[in-house]
Design an enzyme around this catalytic site. Structure first.
Site, PDB file in Angstrom:
ATOM      1  CG  ASP A  84      -2.144   0.932   0.908  1.00  0.00           C
ATOM      2  OD1 ASP A  84      -2.183   1.571  -0.063  1.00  0.00           O
ATOM      3  OD2 ASP A  84      -3.133   0.979   1.839  1.00  0.00           O
TER       4      ASP A  84
ATOM      5  CG  ASN B  77      -5.328  -0.201   8.345  1.00  0.00           C
ATOM      6  OD1 ASN B  77      -5.354  -0.188   7.068  1.00  0.00           O
ATOM      7  ND2 ASN B  77      -3.910  -0.588   8.898  1.00  0.00           N
TER       8      ASN B  77
ATOM      9  CD  GLU C 143     -11.744   7.502  13.646  1.00  0.00           C
ATOM     10  OE1 GLU C 143     -11.557   6.100  14.113  1.00  0.00           O
ATOM     11  OE2 GLU C 143     -11.130   8.231  14.301  1.00  0.00           O
TER      12      GLU C 143
ATOM     13  CG  HIS D 229      -5.514   5.131   7.688  1.00  0.00           C
ATOM     14  ND1 HIS D 229      -5.851   4.064   8.435  1.00  0.00           N
ATOM     15  CD2 HIS D 229      -4.248   5.166   6.979  1.00  0.00           C
ATOM     16  CE1 HIS D 229      -4.800   3.236   8.083  1.00  0.00           C
ATOM     17  NE2 HIS D 229      -3.741   3.787   7.258  1.00  0.00           N
TER      18      HIS D 229
ATOM     19  CG  HIS E  56       1.509   5.387   7.143  1.00  0.00           C
ATOM     20  ND1 HIS E  56       0.546   6.101   8.253  1.00  0.00           N
ATOM     21  CD2 HIS E  56       0.927   4.683   6.658  1.00  0.00           C
ATOM     22  CE1 HIS E  56      -0.562   5.661   8.168  1.00  0.00           C
ATOM     23  NE2 HIS E  56      -0.660   4.661   7.039  1.00  0.00           N
TER      24      HIS E  56
ATOM     25  N   GLY F 213      -5.577   5.822  15.603  1.00  0.00           N
ATOM     26  CA  GLY F 213      -5.724   4.740  16.611  1.00  0.00           C
ATOM     27  C   GLY F 213      -6.470   3.774  16.130  1.00  0.00           C
TER      28      GLY F 213
ATOM     29  CG  HIS G 256       1.944   3.508  11.049  1.00  0.00           C
ATOM     30  ND1 HIS G 256       2.230   2.557  12.006  1.00  0.00           N
ATOM     31  CD2 HIS G 256       1.148   3.058  10.018  1.00  0.00           C
ATOM     32  CE1 HIS G 256       1.631   1.352  11.379  1.00  0.00           C
ATOM     33  NE2 HIS G 256       1.008   1.637  10.409  1.00  0.00           N
TER      34      HIS G 256
ATOM     35  CE  LYS H 241     -12.008  -0.035  10.491  1.00  0.00           C
ATOM     36  NZ  LYS H 241     -10.934   0.772  10.751  1.00  0.00           N
TER      37      LYS H 241
END
Lengths: 474, 124
Positions: free
Chosen positions: A95, A202, A206, A234, A324, A374, A397, A473
């Site tokens: 990724d 993940n 949000e 993310h 990241h 988180g 990260h 999500k």
């Protein structure tokens, strides 16, 4: 991991003395508790990376390190091309340029309370999330190449956002020296209808609130106050990055022998930076970085559209955008000399310190915003780059997984997780309840202990803690 | 994920089913359409990664899931068939999208009982 296997340098810094074919030491930043919780594979992977040609300084692992592919997740290593240094497709991962961006909203929690459920539903409708979801635009050959060269700058030119966004993105929104001709037809085909999609696993969008300010001065420079509502996204380079990673991993494994490289682990597939294959990978990987930057820019546009419809008083300027999973050419001081190094960060965030020349003007004195995701039920953090040269300007990260998806699925029921979180005021919207179970908050390490270790080790400084209100999500 | 079979061909077919199981219950996938793919690699292990990455590519670009597989391996060349159907998010409820088959824990080997194992970690 047994701490006795390492040499303790400070409360948060542990060294692996070079052994076997290691060219440099290994350094793990962690509290004793975090270190004890790390898989022995992290030790092995940190040592393996230290065996690669042309590595400089040390092979590092951040406090959220866990067993990864080749590199540990949370691994950082820098290579000098003039010393036979390598670029590793495995070291960047599948990724490419996965990252986090955070937007202000100008709103406080009370402002969204009355529309919170509707906001969650509207965002869920607007943000393509989960396997098989597609974006609203299709890119043909020439336009795809323009996107791969222009990144977020291309997206802004297409109307997805504002010029002011670009100065709040690493590389000012466009990674230089991308070479779309090195991106295969298959990789481009895989991306064709995935622009502006979140993905799964993940990845998330949000809505968050600032629940604690740790460093008021820096928070002010970042424009953050207690009770502020933020939007964080993310995700990464989607199918294009995955395909580039897949293809170059194989090519580099097969070519390793011809390059005279003995790989300690096939997943560390790499090629000399000064080789045809190394340069081809860099051109393709930089294109994937641009794809990720464009993708996050397009998702930002979708979120802004929802807010402008439901909460017209909101303005959503970008705080910052970090990647990241990358390899970037950077200047770093090593043994008193400035060197141009290829810094691999695999599940690690760049964390440039105050007055670093590459920082946007707004962050010169504060240091770079470091955005730490988180889990969907706990908290995320905003840190600031702190110490010159620490791990080549890198920090953690995320929280890091504490258990496999399989174990999480055995332990939690997705529907129950959603209901439990709703009772705590956190609204989850996801196409997959199994996915939610696999991502249950308890499947992650405690993010606070991870960022405390990053701060204790001097990698970054805690600025604010944020808690989720709504989580879309994938 | 791990596939077991009497031959490498069968172990690779089972690995295909295990790949789908990461996403959804393979029994929920109806084998209505066939997609053929072929790949070549210097050894059986890289061939396994190629086979799985080929399936991942077909799933991503065709928006399909596969539930039945046929594999024939000759001299590090694989001819494969996968049967499946278009992804239906409401019915299949896919848990995750797979990014790629990695070389971590990548192994194709004959076990003591004569059966074959084909395994690797996939990145999601």
């Amino acid at each position: 991991m047994d701490p006795a296997r390492l040499e303790r340098k400070s409360a948060y810094e542990w060294h692996i003395r070079p052994y076997g074919k290691m060219r440099v030491p290994g350094v793990i930043f962690a509290s004793e508790d975090l270190l004890r919780g790390m898989d022995d594979k992290v030790y092995e992977q940190v040592a393996n990376v230290a065996m690669l040609p042309g590595i400089v300084g040390a092979s590092y692992a951040m406090p959220d390190a866990h067993w990864g592919y080749g590199f540990s997740i949370g691994g950082v290593a820098a290579f000098d091309a003039d010393l036979g240094g390598v670029v590793s497709a495995g070291g960047v991962g599948f990724d490419i340029s996965c990252g986090v961006r955070t937007l202000h909203t100008g709103l406080k929690v009370a402002d969204i309370d009355r529309v919170k459920h509707r906001l969650a539903d509207e965002l869920y409708r607007a943000i393509p999330a989960g396997m098989g979801s597609t974006g609203s635009i299709r890119l043909d050959g020439a336009e795809m190449d323009r996107m791969l060269e222009g990144g977020a700058r291309w997206a802004v030119e297409q109307g997805f956002g504002e010029k002011a966004d670009l100065e709040r993105i690493e590389e000012s929104g466009a990674m230089q020296d991308a070479d779309p001709s090195q991106v295969s037809a298959q990789a481009k085909k895989r991306q064709k209808d995935e622009m502006g999609t979140l993905g799964s696993g993940n990845h998330y969008l949000e809505i968050q609130q600032v629940i604690e300010v740790h460093a008021p001065g820096i928070a002010a420079a970042f424009g953050l106050e207690q009770g502020d509502v933020l939007v964080s996204i993310h995700c990464g380079s989607r199918g294009l990055g995955h395909q580039i990673g897949t293809e170059f991993l194989k090519r580099m494994v097969i070519a390793a022998q011809d390059h005279g490289i003995a790989l300690p682990d096939r997943e560390l597939a790499c090629a000399p930076i000064n080789s045809k294959l190394g340069q081809e990978y860099l051109g393709a990987m930089r294109s994937a970085i641009n794809c990720a930057l464009a993708n996050r820019q397009m998702l930002t546009h979708l979120a802004r559209k929802v807010f402008s419809k439901m909460l017209p008083e909101a303005r959503l300027p970008l705080l910052y955008d970090v990647s990241h999973n990358t390899c970037k050419l950077e200047e770093h001081l090593v043994d008193g000399e400035m060197n141009r190094l290829y810094v691999h960060r695999k599940g690690a965030t760049r964390a440039f310190w105050p007055y670093h020349p590459d920082l946007p003007r707004a962050f010169k004195e504060s240091g770079q915003p470091v955005l730490i995701g988180g889990s969907m039920g706990t908290a995320s953090y905003i840190l600031a780059g702190a110490r010159q040269g620490a791990a080549f300007g890198s920090a953690c990260h995320g929280a890091g997984r504490a258990m496999s998806r399989h174990r999480a699925l055995d332990r939690w029921n997705g529907r129950q997780v959603v209901e439990d979180l709703e009772e705590k005021g956190i609204l989850i919207r996801s196409p997959s309840m199994r996915g939610v179970a696999e991502e249950a908050p308890g499947a992650y390490k405690d993010v606070t202990s991870v960022v405390d270790a990053a701060e204790g080790a001097g990698l970054a400084r805690k600025v604010a803690r944020v808690a989720p209100l709504i989580c879309i999500k994938g | 994920m791990r596939g077991l079979g009497a031959t490498p061909d069968q172990a690779f077919e089972q690995a295909g089913i295990a790949l789908t199981a990461v996403i959804t219950d393979p029994a929920r996938v109806s084998p209505r359409e066939m997609v053929a793919l072929s790949c070549a690699a210097p050894n059986l292990e890289l061939l396994l990664a190629d086979w799985l990455n080929g399936l991942i590519f077909e799933m991503a670009t065709r928006h399909m899931l596969f539930g039945k597989f046929d594999v024939s391996i000759r001299e590090n060349r694989l001819e494969g068939k996968a049967w499946g159907e278009p992804l239906d998010a409401a019915r299949h409820r896919p848990a995750v999208e797979i990014k790629g088959a990695t070389y971590t824990e990548l192994k194709v080997a004959q076990r003591e009982d004569g059966s074959w194992l084909a395994q690797c970690v996939v990145d999601v």
